[in-house]
Scaffold this active site. Structure first.
Site, PDB file in Angstrom:
ATOM      1  N   ARG A  79       0.747   7.472   0.976  1.00 49.35           N
ATOM      2  CA  ARG A  79       0.199   6.237   1.523  1.00 49.35           C
ATOM      3  C   ARG A  79      -0.443   6.520   2.884  1.00 49.35           C
ATOM      4  NH1 ARG A  79       4.665   5.060  -1.466  1.00 49.35           N
ATOM      5  NH2 ARG A  79       4.830   3.060  -2.541  1.00 49.35           N
ATOM      6  N   HIS A  82       2.725   3.780   6.129  1.00 48.24           N
ATOM      7  CA  HIS A  82       3.986   3.528   5.407  1.00 48.24           C
ATOM      8  C   HIS A  82       4.278   4.627   4.387  1.00 48.24           C
ATOM      9  CE1 HIS A  82       4.508  -0.671   6.903  1.00 48.24           C
ATOM     10  NE2 HIS A  82       3.193  -0.657   6.936  1.00 48.24           N
ATOM     11  N   ARG A 119      11.159  -1.693  -0.980  1.00 54.10           N
ATOM     12  CA  ARG A 119      10.873  -0.407  -0.323  1.00 54.10           C
ATOM     13  C   ARG A 119      10.766  -0.622   1.184  1.00 54.10           C
ATOM     14  NH1 ARG A 119       6.405   2.699   1.351  1.00 54.10           N
ATOM     15  NH2 ARG A 119       6.757   4.932   1.192  1.00 54.10           N
ATOM     16  N   ASN A 155       7.103  -6.770   7.295  1.00 50.14           N
ATOM     17  CA  ASN A 155       7.569  -5.777   8.261  1.00 50.14           C
ATOM     18  C   ASN A 155       8.864  -6.255   8.896  1.00 50.14           C
ATOM     19  OD1 ASN A 155       5.524  -3.886   7.950  1.00 50.14           O
ATOM     20  ND2 ASN A 155       4.275  -4.698   9.626  1.00 50.14           N
ATOM     21  N   PHE A 168      -8.372  -2.799  11.366  1.00 47.68           N
ATOM     22  CA  PHE A 168      -7.229  -2.007  10.882  1.00 47.68           C
ATOM     23  C   PHE A 168      -7.526  -0.502  10.847  1.00 47.68           C
ATOM     24  CE2 PHE A 168      -4.053  -0.691   7.568  1.00 47.68           C
ATOM     25  CZ  PHE A 168      -2.924  -1.007   8.297  1.00 47.68           C
ATOM     26  N   HIS A 346       1.445  -5.441  -3.075  1.00 46.82           N
ATOM     27  CA  HIS A 346       0.172  -6.096  -2.773  1.00 46.82           C
ATOM     28  C   HIS A 346       0.448  -7.540  -2.337  1.00 46.82           C
ATOM     29  CE1 HIS A 346      -3.776  -7.567  -2.862  1.00 46.82           C
ATOM     30  NE2 HIS A 346      -4.266  -6.874  -3.857  1.00 46.82           N
ATOM     31  N   ARG A 365      -6.202  -7.921   3.893  1.00 49.21           N
ATOM     32  CA  ARG A 365      -5.179  -7.209   3.114  1.00 49.21           C
ATOM     33  C   ARG A 365      -5.346  -7.493   1.628  1.00 49.21           C
ATOM     34  NH1 ARG A 365       0.654  -8.506   4.926  1.00 49.21           N
ATOM     35  NH2 ARG A 365       1.189  -6.543   3.932  1.00 49.21           N
ATOM     36  N   ARG A 376      -4.818   6.126  -4.734  1.00 49.67           N
ATOM     37  CA  ARG A 376      -3.496   6.754  -4.618  1.00 49.67           C
ATOM     38  C   ARG A 376      -2.883   7.023  -5.992  1.00 49.67           C
ATOM     39  NH1 ARG A 376       1.857   5.616  -3.538  1.00 49.67           N
ATOM     40  NH2 ARG A 376       1.720   3.407  -4.077  1.00 49.67           N
TER      41      ARG A 376
END
Ligand code: HDE
Length: 708
Positions: A79, A82, A119, A155, A168, A346, A365, A376
């Site tokens: 990633r 993160h 996670r 978070n 970002f 997501h 986002r 990924r």
């Protein structure tokens, strides 16, 4: 046939539907032959096919080629942020129907359990970086609801560094290891991070959270989670309300002290991962309550800041957090790569009854997360990976692409169609089809930041002034440590004069002093990039709920206590203490210089293997010979001195007290309980009380005189 792998957990794993679904994919080759991927049985897995015993290897060796080719491609891109994370399965249950707030099916029935996968992560470091670095932690939850997957991708702090998604990549480039030398790993203490945040004052609030104790949590099981953005909940009548999501750990929230966190990063870089894994294996299932702050649409503009601004939190004193359900993490993953590495979260994975707001960070986002999974996880079929599959059926006319697993049957791959009578068909909102909240929109097409986003400092000030004295001191030390590693003086000066001076004069003066700079003059003006930084008009009152000292819960459940002894130690006392601690829910480990048995008890760990930073509290039982050995051992003296310095509870009975005096620990001292054998009950009570406070803050001044 795949076999079921015995669960890691000694407790029977609850037969939740996600676990049953995963069974289809589990491979447990007990009793099975070793084969190639084409199913051919392998007779020799030790030697490549070659021309004679000393001859060259042959290209035709399909067994060796298949094995090496697969190996060559074992890694996927980590990633971008993160990358370092640990995860667990669990279940969520609502306390009572939330029908008034939302039509989301998983929030209606307290008798229903919804499987989840959570996670936790750090942000900055790569996959192999240490767990206990100073950083924001990710807290991402996938709810496998009967209406599809809902991801709450949050978070452990309630605000973010920037207000608009377009910043970002700049922020991440600045915070990540620097381009020329790939340093530092897992930290923000470097020039480019501080350069960026000193030029972007909207980051001031989140940066002060990152410099606080929140950024060095004691355990992933003991930290709060936040959805950060304002979301919407919509009930069956179409009534919408704004909400903020919260996760509250049932054990309370605690942090390391900085010296401890740094040492653990070397002594056990997997500390948080291990702590989470072991707690679940022991059956000490981590629990988090889900909370919402609910804001009526009519109250949207009542706060003095914009609810769409992700650099702001809604103080709990203004809008209380209503706890609506509980999540229990009760099962470790079967396979790190298959599940934790491949899970794809997501914020755009929502279900009917939940919707977005126009927060410009959230809006960005919603694009980013699918896009990143495509590179990924190698294509758009990542939803078919077992950990990502919804539990409810999913049929549509999307077809093909890399790694497709679904075998779509029939002619129809379009809609409308008559060849399969139009199936799969749309569902009306009344029957459960997703319908976006009908928000009225009008406006010119412009690139501007709303004026209502312009106050960057009031809440940073509120945060600092809501901290207890020790927490403020930690914030000062954190800025001083980080800026101490910044090489360019102009960056340090900009942080102190243009950011900290606008947060709090005392904070700025203390950091300036630590850096050998003059304290900034009152009235310094903030620099600005992106949106006009200005101090708030009305200073919000302090919010006591922000201080971790107000998040302590009584008890020592799941805490780790070292029973420090040596051969000749009092076995009966050790057994008694261990029973008492375990009765209170703690985990007591016998730690000694070596694994040599002590009165028939084999130590669980050596001092070298499990230093004091691995424990929440330390107790030294008696035994003349053991006391002499420990008192003479520099390592044992260091063990208790370090625990003293890290403000942990200490206890000693009988000759165990010798070690405390050999280490020259101040006596009396808060949170240090000791006495004779006759006094053991009182000593125990005082020790458990002290350990339950987590840190003995009142000892801070005495601790400074102790070297460790
Ligand atoms: Fe993320 N973020 N993020 N983020 N984020 C990712 O997605 C991104 C933001 C968060 O355990 C990436 O799958 C953008 C806020 C977590 O797998 C990526 C923006 C919050 C995780 C991405 C943000 C988060 C990620 C990297 C600004 C808290 C780990 C790999 C517009 C509310 C999830 C991936 C896991 C991961 C993009 C800001 C939380 C690149 C563009 C705010 C917990 O897509």
């Amino acid at each position: 046939m795949p076999h079921r792998k015995p669960p890691h957990n000694p407790q029977p794993a609850p037969a939740d539907p996600k676990s049953q679904q995963l069974d289809t994919f589990r491979s447990h080759p007990q009793g099975e032959a070793l084969r190639t991927n084409q199913g051919v049985k392998i007779s020799d897995n030790q030697n490549t096919l070659r021309a004679g015993p000393r001859g060259p290897s042959l290209l035709e060796d399909f067994i060796m080629r298949e094995k090496i080719t697969h190996f060559d491609h074992e890694r996927i891109p980590e990633r971008i942020v993160h990358a370092r994370g640990s995860a667990a399965h669990g279940v969520f249950q609502v306390y009572e129907s939330q029908a008034e707030l939302t039509r989301a099916a998983f929030l209606q029935d307290p008798a229903k359990t919804t499987p989840v996968y959570v996670r936790f992560s750090t942000v900055q470091g790569p996959r192999g970086s240490a767990d206990t670095v100073r950083d924001i932690r990710g807290f991402a939850t996938k709810f496998y609801t009967e209406e599809g997957n809902f991801d709450l991708v949050g978070n452990n702090v309630p605000v973010f560094f920037i207000q608009d998604a377009i910043k970002f990549p700049d922020f991440v480039h600045a915070v990540k290891p620097e381009a020329p030398d790939e340093m530092p790993t897992g930290g923000t203490a470097h020039d480019t991070f501080w350069d960026f945040v000193s030029l972007v004052p909207e980051s001031a609030h989140t940066v002060i959270w990152a410099m606080s104790d929140r950024a060095i949590p004691r355990s992933l099981r003991m930290m709060e989670g936040f959805g950060v953005h304002t979301f919407r909940l919509i009930n069956a009548h179409g009534k919408a309300r704004f909400i903020k999501w919260h996760w509250r750990p049932v054990l309370g929230s605690y942090s390391f002290v900085w010296d401890e966190a740094q040492k653990i990063a070397g002594k056990d870089p997997d500390f948080h991962r291990r702590d989470l894994w072991e707690a679940i294996e022991r059956g000490d299932f981590p629990e988090f309550e889900l909370g919402v702050q609910v804001i009526e649409e009519a109250d949207e503009h009542k706060f003095g800041f914009d609810l769409l601004d992700p650099t702001k939190l809604v103080p709990e004193e203004q809008v209380p957090v209503k706890l609506i359900g509980k999540m229990t993490l009760n099962r470790n993953p079967d396979n790190f790569f298959a599940q934790t590495e491949q899970v794809a979260f997501h914020p755009g994975h929502i279900v009917p009854g939940i919707d977005f707001t126009n927060d410009p960070l959230l809006q960005g986002r919603l694009f980013s997360y699918t896009d990143t999974q495509i590179s990924r996880l190698g294509g758009p079929n990542f939803h078919e990976i077992p950990i990502n599959r919804p539990l409810c059926p999913f049929h549509n006319n999307q077809r093909d692409a890399m790694h497709r697993q679904t075998i779509a049957v029939g002619q129809a791959s379009y809609e409308p169609n008559s060849v399969s009578e139009g199936w799969p068909k749309e569902t009306k909102p009344e029957a459960g089809g997703f319908e976006s909240y009908q928000e009225r929109m009008e406006g010119a097409k412009i690139r501007v930041r709303s004026d209502s986003f312009a106050d960057h400092f009031s809440q940073a000030t509120m945060f600092y002034r809501s901290m207890s004295e020790p927490e403020q001191a930690h914030i000062v030390s954190a800025y001083s440590f980080e800026l101490g590693k910044v090489t360019k003086p102009e960056i340090r000066e900009r942080v102190v004069n243009e950011i900290l001076a606008n947060i709090d004069a005392d904070l700025a003066a203390r950091v300036a002093k630590a850096l050998g700079m003059p304290a900034p003059k009152p009235g310094s003006k903030a620099g600005n990039a992106g949106s006009a930084g200005k101090a708030g008009n009305a200073q919000p009152p302090a919010s006591p709920a922000l201080s971790l000292l107000n998040r302590v819960k009584p008890g020592i459940a799941t805490r780790k206590i070292a029973l420090l002894s040596a051969p000749g130690g009092d076995g009966a006392m050790i057994r008694q203490l261990r029973d008492e601690f375990e009765k209170a829910g703690a985990k007591a480990l016998l730690v000694a210089p070596t694994f040599e048995a002590i009165d028939g008890l084999v130590p669980d760990a050596t001092i070298a293997g499990m230093p004091s930073v691995m424990f929440d509290a330390v107790f030294v039982p008696g035994g003349e010979q053991a006391a002499q050995t420990l008192a003479k051992s520099g390592d044992a003296r260091h063990f208790v001195s370090e625990a003293f310095k890290h403000l942990k509870a200490l206890g000693a009975v009988d000759t165990g007290r010798l070690l405390l005096s050999a280490a020259q620990l101040p006596d009396p001292a808060d949170g240090v309980a000791h006495g004779d054998v006759a006094d053991v009950a009182n000593v125990l009570r005082a020790f458990i009380d002290a350990a339950g406070q987590h840190r003995i803050w009142s000892r801070a001044a005495q601790a400074e005189s102790v070297s460790a």
